[in-house]
Design a protein around this motif. Structure first.
Motif, PDB file in Angstrom:
ATOM      1  N   PRO A  65      41.761  45.664  42.379  1.00 47.17           N
ATOM      2  CA  PRO A  65      41.630  44.218  42.600  1.00 47.17           C
ATOM      3  C   PRO A  65      41.749  43.467  41.277  1.00 47.17           C
ATOM      4  O   PRO A  65      41.047  43.772  40.311  1.00 47.17           O
ATOM      5  CB  PRO A  65      40.234  44.067  43.215  1.00 47.17           C
ATOM      6  N   GLN A  66      42.621  42.508  41.227  1.00 51.08           N
ATOM      7  CA  GLN A  66      42.881  41.765  39.994  1.00 51.08           C
ATOM      8  C   GLN A  66      41.843  40.677  39.726  1.00 51.08           C
ATOM      9  O   GLN A  66      41.686  40.248  38.584  1.00 51.08           O
ATOM     10  CB  GLN A  66      44.281  41.159  40.040  1.00 51.08           C
ATOM     11  N   HIS A  67      41.103  40.239  40.770  1.00 47.31           N
ATOM     12  CA  HIS A  67      40.142  39.144  40.563  1.00 47.31           C
ATOM     13  C   HIS A  67      38.958  39.544  39.692  1.00 47.31           C
ATOM     14  O   HIS A  67      38.223  38.683  39.230  1.00 47.31           O
ATOM     15  CB  HIS A  67      39.667  38.553  41.903  1.00 47.31           C
ATOM     16  N   HIS A  68      38.780  40.834  39.421  1.00 44.02           N
ATOM     17  CA  HIS A  68      37.730  41.272  38.495  1.00 44.02           C
ATOM     18  C   HIS A  68      38.265  41.366  37.068  1.00 44.02           C
ATOM     19  O   HIS A  68      37.495  41.517  36.127  1.00 44.02           O
ATOM     20  CB  HIS A  68      37.173  42.634  38.914  1.00 44.02           C
ATOM     21  N   ILE A  69      39.574  41.280  36.920  1.00 44.32           N
ATOM     22  CA  ILE A  69      40.219  41.460  35.623  1.00 44.32           C
ATOM     23  C   ILE A  69      40.659  40.138  35.012  1.00 44.32           C
ATOM     24  O   ILE A  69      40.555  39.942  33.810  1.00 44.32           O
ATOM     25  CB  ILE A  69      41.438  42.401  35.770  1.00 44.32           C
ATOM     26  N   ARG A  70      41.172  39.227  35.845  1.00 44.18           N
ATOM     27  CA  ARG A  70      41.699  37.955  35.330  1.00 44.18           C
ATOM     28  C   ARG A  70      41.326  36.805  36.258  1.00 44.18           C
ATOM     29  O   ARG A  70      41.096  37.008  37.443  1.00 44.18           O
ATOM     30  CB  ARG A  70      43.208  38.029  35.139  1.00 44.18           C
ATOM     31  N   PRO A  71      41.246  35.596  35.721  1.00 41.11           N
ATOM     32  CA  PRO A  71      40.855  34.440  36.528  1.00 41.11           C
ATOM     33  C   PRO A  71      42.017  33.884  37.354  1.00 41.11           C
ATOM     34  O   PRO A  71      43.174  34.240  37.148  1.00 41.11           O
ATOM     35  CB  PRO A  71      40.411  33.428  35.480  1.00 41.11           C
ATOM     36  N   CYS A  72      41.689  32.993  38.240  1.00 41.98           N
ATOM     37  CA  CYS A  72      42.649  32.232  39.055  1.00 41.98           C
ATOM     38  C   CYS A  72      43.471  33.097  39.995  1.00 41.98           C
ATOM     39  O   CYS A  72      44.635  32.795  40.273  1.00 41.98           O
ATOM     40  CB  CYS A  72      43.569  31.385  38.191  1.00 41.98           C
ATOM     41  N   CYS A  73      42.876  34.166  40.488  1.00 42.45           N
ATOM     42  CA  CYS A  73      43.571  34.983  41.473  1.00 42.45           C
ATOM     43  C   CYS A  73      42.555  35.605  42.419  1.00 42.45           C
ATOM     44  O   CYS A  73      41.364  35.651  42.136  1.00 42.45           O
ATOM     45  CB  CYS A  73      44.417  36.062  40.813  1.00 42.45           C
TER      46      CYS A  73
END
Length: 131
Positions: free
Chosen positions: A65-73
């Motif tokens: 999951p990308q929402h734990h790595i970078r914002p606005c997604c």
């Protein structure tokens, strides 16, 4: 360890990320890339946009999951065989976004939009596109 999810119940309790031994395809929509369009700021609008982006093939598919790595997604999990066809993964993610939209509209869950957009004070994320 199970990650805290981006959705919560009406009582404020967190709905943890999916915990399964099966293969999970994470379908991600980046809410900072909409060329002149207003960035969504509510759970309802994020789920509508997520479904639209999945159906149009704009979303990306990753193993985490990308929402734990970078914002606005936001990433939604599609459980299934590692060999699932790209279009089937996106279609399932669109259906999942529709389901979350219905749950939000019915008052059964909320989406933590501040965490999704990187505005939550407890996260050490940089502001992106004024968010």
């Amino acid at each position: 360890m199970i990650q805290p999810g981006m959705f919560s119940r009406p009582d404020g309790s967190n709905i943890a990320e999916i915990d399964t031994k099966e293969f999970v395809h994470w379908v991600t929509v980046d809410f900072s890339k909409f060329g002149g369009r207003t960035r969504p700021n509510s759970g309802e609008s994020m789920m509508r946009l997520m479904a639209e982006q999945c159906r149009s093939g704009v979303a990306t598919i990753t193993s985490l999951p990308q929402h734990h790595i970078r914002p606005c997604c936001l990433s939604l999990p599609v459980v299934g065989n590692a060999e699932l066809v790209h279009v089937h993964i996106l279609w399932r993610a669109a259906e999942l976004a529709d389901w979350h939209w219905e749950e939000i509209m019915a008052g059964k869950e909320t989406l933590d939009t501040k965490r999704v957009l990187g505005d939550a004070p407890r996260l050490s994320r940089k502001r992106v596109n004024g968010a």
